[in-house]
Design an enzyme around this catalytic site. Structure first.
Site, short mmCIF file in Angstrom:
data_model
loop_
_atom_site.label_atom_id
_atom_site.label_comp_id
_atom_site.label_asym_id
_atom_site.label_seq_id
_atom_site.Cartn_x
_atom_site.Cartn_y
_atom_site.Cartn_z
N SER A 1 56.65 94.37 110.34
CA SER A 1 55.70 94.36 109.22
C SER A 1 54.27 94.03 109.62
CB SER A 1 56.18 93.36 108.16
OG SER A 1 57.44 93.74 107.66
N ASP A 2 53.95 94.23 110.88
CA ASP A 2 52.56 94.00 111.31
C ASP A 2 52.14 95.08 112.31
OD1 ASP A 2 50.14 92.74 111.31
OD2 ASP A 2 50.70 91.17 112.73
#
Length: 328
Positions: A115-116
């Site tokens: 998620s980054d």
């Protein structure tokens, strides 16, 4: 931070930012736990070992603690380094196709989502076979999606691509967005305007730059509604929305944001997500056979459809070339 958010909410009651505080409280400790980050790296490497082009640095556990992370060094250029990509003769469309495949499988099938994905966490390198390897770094922040959310999100995307307003409303509701805000939520998910969604995303792929400027101009009018959506949406969706925006940013930098291939990949994984759930609830071999055949038939129709889309695009190019005036 929480005090500041409360002050802002008191001064501007139409804006809701408590979700930001809640997510920060939950995510920051995860990102600072390097043992957990190492475990995440190994988990994602194992889950996607069928992609030989995906490289995840090996963790040196003998040199790793909760405060120190030691891993294999892998060379590569940042995914948005256009100079590096050009000098190494890397195909940017191959890069975005592989990223689209990787993240679609994470979100719609695997449910364990890096998620980054900002450019500093994704490197690319020319492989020995002539293709491109994708190197995924920084495994501190992952979203773990429930099966229900994965399938609802897949159905929402198919509704968006099919211009199905009833479906968009239904599956937005399942994700926490009720009432007429489903349209704005669909725009946030797709990163496109409502007019584009209703006219068909694929047909308007060439107008993205002008559309982006129009959306940026209109954005201030919808800030309170966007704030409300972020406050009420399923918390797992917050990281997905963030991931979507980062991937779109990479595509825009690489100049591949007008490709229709992104929708083909997404449709493929949305269909697989939906039918994997149907298979899960099958109790007999006959039921499983029927569902499997239906899935394969739908995927075949998808391939045929995009084959003709591809063929049509080439025909349009040839026609436009034929209309050009002679140079001599």
């Amino acid at each position: 931070m929480e005090t500041l958010v409360k002050i802002i909410s008191w001064v501007f009651p139409d804006f809701h930012f408590q979700w930001l505080v809640d997510e920060s409280k939950k995510n920051i400790p995860q990102e600072l736990d390097f043992v957990q980050e190492g475990k995440n790296a190994e988990k994602i490497s194992k889950a996607f070992r069928h992609y030989d082009w995906l490289k995840v640095p090996t963790i040196r556990w003998d040199l790793t603690t909760k405060r120190v992370l030691t891993m294999e060094y892998i060379e590569g250029g940042q995914v948005n380094d256009l100079k590096y990509i050009k000098e190494n003769k890397i195909n940017p469309y191959e890069v975005t196709e592989k990223l689209g495949t990787l993240y679609s499988e994470m979100i719609f099938l695997n449910g364990f989502v890096h998620s980054d994905p900002h450019p500093g966490n994704i490197l690319v390198k020319k492989s020995d076979k002539g293709g491109v390897n994708v190197i995924l770094l920084d495994h501190g922040l992952y979203a773990t999606l429930t099966n229900e959310l994965r399938v609802s999100y897949a159905k929402l995307w198919l509704s968006i691509l099919n211009r199905d307003r009833k479906g968009m409303r239904m599956y937005s509701d399942k994700l926490g967005i009720q009432g007429d805000l489903y349209g704005l939520f669909a725009c946030m998910v797709a990163g496109r305007s409502w007019d584009s969604i209703l006219q068909g995303l694929e047909g308007r792929a060439k107008d993205l730059n002008g559309e982006r400027r129009t959306m940026q101009t209109a954005l201030p009018k919808f800030l309170p509604q966007i704030s409300g959506i972020l406050e009420n949406v399923n918390r797992q969706m917050l990281l997905i929305l963030k991931t979507n925006d980062l991937i779109r940013g990479i595509e825009h930098t690489l100049g591949t944001h007008t490709r229709n291939g992104a929708f083909r990949i997404m449709c493929y994984y949305c269909i697989r997500s939906i039918y994997s759930q149907k298979l899960y609830y099958c109790h007999t071999k006959i039921q499983r056979l029927k569902v499997s055949v239906a899935e394969k038939w739908l995927l075949l129709k998808l391939k045929v459809y995009y084959f003709f889309v591809y063929l049509g695009n080439w025909c349009n190019i040839l026609v436009s070339l034929g209309k050009r005036p002679a140079l001599m």
